[in-house]
Design a protein around this motif. Structure first.
Motif, PDB file in Angstrom:
ATOM      1  N   LEU A 150     -23.397-152.498  -2.343  1.00  0.00           N
ATOM      2  CA  LEU A 150     -22.175-153.301  -2.197  1.00  0.00           C
ATOM      3  C   LEU A 150     -22.500-154.791  -2.183  1.00  0.00           C
ATOM      4  N   LEU A 151     -23.533-155.146  -1.422  1.00  0.00           N
ATOM      5  CA  LEU A 151     -23.896-156.557  -1.286  1.00  0.00           C
ATOM      6  C   LEU A 151     -24.285-157.166  -2.636  1.00  0.00           C
ATOM      7  N   ILE A 188     -20.453-141.256   7.327  1.00  0.00           N
ATOM      8  CA  ILE A 188     -21.004-142.609   7.215  1.00  0.00           C
ATOM      9  C   ILE A 188     -20.805-143.168   5.808  1.00  0.00           C
ATOM     10  N   THR A 189     -21.095-142.342   4.782  1.00  0.00           N
ATOM     11  CA  THR A 189     -20.974-142.837   3.407  1.00  0.00           C
ATOM     12  C   THR A 189     -19.526-143.204   3.085  1.00  0.00           C
ATOM     13  N   GLU A 190     -18.583-142.360   3.491  1.00  0.00           N
ATOM     14  CA  GLU A 190     -17.178-142.670   3.211  1.00  0.00           C
ATOM     15  C   GLU A 190     -16.719-143.894   4.003  1.00  0.00           C
ATOM     16  N   SER A 191     -17.301-144.092   5.187  1.00  0.00           N
ATOM     17  CA  SER A 191     -16.941-145.282   5.970  1.00  0.00           C
ATOM     18  C   SER A 191     -17.486-146.545   5.315  1.00  0.00           C
ATOM     19  N   VAL A 192     -18.722-146.468   4.778  1.00  0.00           N
ATOM     20  CA  VAL A 192     -19.316-147.646   4.126  1.00  0.00           C
ATOM     21  C   VAL A 192     -18.465-148.090   2.945  1.00  0.00           C
ATOM     22  N   PHE A 193     -18.015-147.127   2.136  1.00  0.00           N
ATOM     23  CA  PHE A 193     -17.241-147.465   0.938  1.00  0.00           C
ATOM     24  C   PHE A 193     -15.727-147.384   1.170  1.00  0.00           C
ATOM     25  N   LYS A 224     -22.276-160.082  -4.604  1.00  0.00           N
ATOM     26  CA  LYS A 224     -23.098-161.105  -5.246  1.00  0.00           C
ATOM     27  C   LYS A 224     -22.756-161.248  -6.727  1.00  0.00           C
ATOM     28  N   LEU A 225     -22.809-160.114  -7.467  1.00  0.00           N
ATOM     29  CA  LEU A 225     -22.587-160.166  -8.915  1.00  0.00           C
ATOM     30  C   LEU A 225     -21.122-159.982  -9.297  1.00  0.00           C
ATOM     31  N   GLY A 226     -20.357-159.295  -8.433  1.00  0.00           N
ATOM     32  CA  GLY A 226     -18.933-159.105  -8.712  1.00  0.00           C
ATOM     33  C   GLY A 226     -18.650-158.140  -9.849  1.00  0.00           C
ATOM     34  N   TRP A 227     -19.594-157.232 -10.112  1.00  0.00           N
ATOM     35  CA  TRP A 227     -19.405-156.291 -11.218  1.00  0.00           C
ATOM     36  C   TRP A 227     -18.418-155.171 -10.871  1.00  0.00           C
ATOM     37  N   TRP A 268     -26.608-144.731   3.876  1.00  0.00           N
ATOM     38  CA  TRP A 268     -25.696-145.795   4.301  1.00  0.00           C
ATOM     39  C   TRP A 268     -26.307-147.169   4.017  1.00  0.00           C
ATOM     40  N   TRP A 269     -27.648-147.288   4.213  1.00  0.00           N
ATOM     41  CA  TRP A 269     -28.304-148.577   3.959  1.00  0.00           C
ATOM     42  C   TRP A 269     -28.276-148.902   2.469  1.00  0.00           C
TER      43      TRP A 269
END
Length: 349
Positions: free
Chosen positions: A178-179, A286-291, A184-187, A171-172
């Motif tokens: 994502l960050l 957790i992973t599906e919640s993060v994304f 940040k880069l918007g890729w 998750w981290w």
């Protein structure tokens, strides 16, 4: 006793285990959901009373009216039945694949549990099973290569990388990805939900772009552990006498590795492969919640949060059934990969 009879016994054992697990889950969640249902009934009755009052149709005997409405809802949600009856009722429905409906819509307007699972499962397969296949291929290739070069720079570098990547919480790492790459880069897009306005090839490209970050996260965190385990299994197998004999006969090293050692090491690797693929079908909350990925893990989280007993029962039943199927497939695979397993099983029978 032949392999056919052995498989029949394994199937019967799997059905017994599936029934026991379903009964235990039913006993647990029926009890957990009881208090929530009682609170919900009280809220529904209060809402009905306020609605009648606003329309000038308030009942004359409020207490009797409330008792009547509470009894109606208790009958609707089976709360007027004994606890053991409700446990058996939900267990029987689940085993016969009658999962029922949810109280609130999931994925927009869908309330049928079968349809909800049918929507979530392909999405989870697309994300986690695709990532798991990449992890398995990458882990096998790197693990076998490291076993061939024990003590080399490549072997040591892979060991350190495996230790680092396996220690990172998924998750981290997902949030960091994502960050950096989305915000940040918007890729890549930060949201995993596909754009409903796109169709055809544009839709495919959009889905692939949204899959890059989740798949990259899963592969990066998991591939090191796979490579490390494969390396250790292969090193142990390559110390066996039959490998030494093959090398003494002048068998090419490539055939020794991929034709003899890898096949002998296959049973534990096949076990890891089957259970990894099956585990991927359940998704990861957790992973599906993060994304924000609408797969099985996210549906499970919603079901637990909202005390949707029918949905929890359906998801658990499907997950357990898939795992038991994997165990049977693993048993069959062992028989083909290692004749000693087939002979041993027949001997015990």
């Amino acid at each position: 006793m032949g392999l056919g009879k052995y498989l029949i016994i394994r199937l019967i054992n799997a059905l017994i285990v599936l029934s026991i697990v379903t009964l235990v889950v039913s006993a647990l969640f029926v009890k957990v959901a009881e208090k929530d249902l009682q609170s919900r009934i009280q809220e529904l009755v209060n809402a009905e009373y306020q609605s009648l009052t606003q329309r000038g149709r308030a009942p004359e005997n409020v207490t009797a009216w409330q008792e009547e409405r509470i009894a109606y809802y208790r009958h609707l949600y089976k709360l007027d039945k004994p606890y053991w009856w409700r446990v058996l009722y939900y267990a029987k429905r689940t085993i016969t694949l009658d999962f029922g409906n949810t109280r609130v819509p999931i994925f927009g307007t869908e309330r049928n549990v079968k349809n909800i699972i049918a929507l979530a499962l392909p999405r989870t397969i697309l994300l986690f099973t695709s990532a798991q296949i990449i992890v398995i291929i990458l882990g096998l290739l790197l693990g076998v290569k490291a076993a061939q070069m024990v003590g080399s720079v490549f072997d040591r570098a892979l060991s350190i990388l495996a230790l680092v990547t396996t220690s990172i919480p998924m998750w981290w790492f997902g949030m960091m990805a994502l960050l950096i790459f989305a915000f940040k880069l918007g890729w890549f897009p930060a949201n995993s939900m596909p754009d409903p306005n796109l169709t055809g090839f544009a839709h495919v490209v959009d889905v692939v772009r949204r899959l890059v970050l989740p798949i990259f996260t899963i592969v990066f965190v998991l591939f090191g552990g796979w490579a490390w385990v494969t390396r250790n299994i292969m090193i142990t197998t390559m110390q066996e006498d039959f490998i030494m004999a093959a090398r003494a006969k002048g068998v090419p090293e490539r055939k020794v590795i991929y034709g003899h050692a890898l096949r002998a090491a296959a049973p534990p690797i096949v076990t890891m492969t089957i259970f990894s693929l099956l585990g991927s079908l359940g998704g990861a909350i957790i992973t599906e919640s993060v994304f924000n990925w609408p797969g099985m893990g996210r549906v499970y989280w919603i079901a637990i949060q909202t005390n949707e007993v029918n949905l929890v029962m359906g998801l658990t039943f499907i997950s357990v059934a898939l795992y038991l199927t994997g165990v049977i497939i693993a048993d069959i695979s062992y028989g083909f990969l290692d004749p000693r397993v087939r002979v041993g099983a027949s001997a015990r029978m």
